[in-house]
Enzyme design. Structure first.
Site, PDB file in Angstrom:
ATOM      1  CG  ASP A  37     -71.282  59.315 -71.059  1.00 38.40           C
ATOM      2  OD1 ASP A  37     -71.558  58.259 -70.459  1.00 38.40           O
ATOM      3  OD2 ASP A  37     -70.482  59.384 -72.002  1.00 38.40           O
ATOM      4  CG  ASP A  60     -62.702  64.638 -69.182  1.00 44.87           C
ATOM      5  OD1 ASP A  60     -62.513  63.571 -68.560  1.00 44.87           O
ATOM      6  OD2 ASP A  60     -61.802  65.205 -69.827  1.00 44.87           O
ATOM      7  CB  VAL A  61     -64.870  61.326 -64.633  1.00 45.51           C
ATOM      8  CG1 VAL A  61     -66.364  61.124 -64.811  1.00 45.51           C
ATOM      9  CG2 VAL A  61     -64.076  60.278 -65.410  1.00 45.51           C
ATOM     10  CG  ASN A  87     -71.713  53.536 -64.097  1.00 49.49           C
ATOM     11  OD1 ASN A  87     -71.775  52.355 -63.784  1.00 49.49           O
ATOM     12  ND2 ASN A  87     -71.783  53.937 -65.366  1.00 49.49           N
ATOM     13  CE1 TYR A 153     -62.599  48.227 -65.177  1.00 48.91           C
ATOM     14  CE2 TYR A 153     -62.452  46.110 -64.047  1.00 48.91           C
ATOM     15  CZ  TYR A 153     -63.202  47.183 -64.481  1.00 48.91           C
ATOM     16  OH  TYR A 153     -64.549  47.231 -64.216  1.00 48.91           O
ATOM     17  CB  THR A 188     -72.993  45.968 -70.717  1.00 52.11           C
ATOM     18  OG1 THR A 188     -71.629  45.946 -70.252  1.00 52.11           O
ATOM     19  CG2 THR A 188     -73.933  45.814 -69.535  1.00 52.11           C
TER      20      THR A 188
END
Length: 417
Positions: A37, A60-61, A87, A153, A188
């Site tokens: 993360d 950092d993806v 995820n 998205y 969430t």
């Protein structure tokens, strides 16, 4: 049960609502977990809380070198990497396509899609070194249809589906399985807090309460995290070739039990009381008279009805329930107004489509429940059933009063003309 003992799992976005739930679920079942993360403070705190079988690595993806460092950290700490859960993801501020700037579009796709691509690219050699492995990409139900005002998205999640299938074809020969999971609405901060650059949360645009699953905790199979370890375990230990599963195999149905948990005071069974089922074939009748052990998937149907304004045919997805010896459609906790209810009030004749396991198109008629005693009894049975511990994966309310405003209609099945 330590299903993942001596297995190492890297979870990206591991400090968020779903991400931390995945981390805790794997850890509770014996896995070594690597929390990836950009939130260093929360990630380090979660790793400290979980102890020696947990590590945090800043990831950092969107940066390939960051991915390389994360995979190296997993192998250095625990010897091998056995599974990756992609995820990490972000939502765009709601806006029509014509008002969405390119920077927003690029940012969402960079994190949601490119991040997943880089994860597969960098993790694949490590999984191959481990001898076999699994990659689970967290997509969304928005990757199965369209949603207005969320074009970046939606596009990213549709693309993740195609990327997943391509990766599965390429990596299957190395005993590396690649699958997607498509969560629905989960309670969430993702839906209750504004996305970056937005002033309102998703929940401000529509009420998710009738559908939202409570935030997952630990390794409890009743919560939405449960498919991730389930799919991952099957792939780590049984992954050969390429096979795309959308659903797990059906569970055996308990015999001699009615659909809902409340005993029938008359001692009769459902089929005897609901005469509208008597003309149906046995396999279809059994699919409608589902037991308390049935999960969410087995309760989902489609209905085809006529639009109250246009008069045109509309096909909608909805849950059905068995209670008090009858079949019901119910809007769920929260009672938000829905098109299906208004349409059926105007045009009560519709088609009931079974679509999971048994498939059938059944002519039916809807009748509003106006008797307060019947309504109270039915909702009490539904709530009791959904709160049962042996009902995994179900959208479960916790209190009967949450369902006070629910729309409820009784269904009767008609003979074909």
């Amino acid at each position: 049960m330590n299903r993942f003992e001596n297995q190492t799992v890297l979870v990206t976005g591991g400090t968020g609502g779903q991400g931390s739930s995945h981390v805790r679920a794997f850890h509770a079942e014996g896995a070594n977990v690597v929390i990836g993360d950009i939130d260093t403070e929360r990630g380090a705190a979660l790793a400290d809380e979980l102890g020696s079988r947990a590590r945090f690595t800043r990831l950092d993806v969107t940066d390939e070198s960051s991915w390389s460092a994360a995979v190296l950290a997993a192998e250095s700490a625990f010897g091998a990497l056995n599974a990756l859960v992609n995820n990490a993801g972000v939502q765009n501020p709601p806006a029509p396509i014509e008002n969405t700037d390119q920077a927003t579009w690029s940012r969402i796709l960079d994190i949601n899609l490119t991040g997943t691509f880089l994860g597969i690219k960098v993790a694949a050699p490590a999984l191959r070194r481990a001898g076999e492995g699994a990659i689970v990409n967290i997509a969304s139900t928005m990757g199965l249809g369209g949603t207005a005002h969320y074009a970046p998205y939606v596009a990213s999640k549709w693309a993740v589906r195609g990327l997943t299938r391509t990766a599965a074809l390429e990596l299957g020969r190395d005993h590396i399985r690649v699958n997607t999971i498509h969560p629905g609405v989960i309670a969430t901060p993702f839906i209750h807090e504004p996305a970056a650059g937005a002033t309102a949360a998703i929940a401000d645009f529509y009420s998710p309460e009738p559908f939202a699953i409570p935030r997952a905790r630990g390794a409890d199979r009743r919560h939405p995290t449960s498919p991730v370890p389930h799919v991952t375990r099957r792939l780590v230990h049984h992954g050969v070739g390429v096979h795309h599963r959308r659903w797990p195999p059906p569970r055996a149905r308990p015999s001699g039990r009615d659909r809902m948990s409340t005993p029938d005071p008359t001692g009769s069974n459902d089929s005897a009381r609901d005469a509208s089922l008597s003309h149906l074939p046995d396999d279809i009748r059994r699919a409608i008279e589902i037991t308390p052990a049935a999960g969410t998937r087995e309760r989902i149907i489609d209905i085809t009805t006529l639009g109250r304004r246009t008069g045109r045919s509309r096909r909608l997805e909805i849950f059905f329930y068995r209670a008090a010896g009858n079949t019901y459609l119910c809007s769920g906790a929260g009672g938000a107004a829905t098109d299906w209810h208004a349409n059926l009030l105007a045009n009560p004749d519709f088609t009931f489509h079974l679509k999971n396991g048994i498939r059938a198109d059944l002519p039916a008629r809807a009748t509003p429940v106006t008797d307060p005693a019947e309504r109270q009894a039915v909702l009490a049975e539904i709530v009791a059933d959904l709160n049962q511990p042996h009902d995994p994966g179900t959208i479960r309310p916790t209190r009967l009063e949450d369902w006070a405003e629910s729309r409820l209609m009784r269904i009767s099945f008609r003979h074909r003309p």
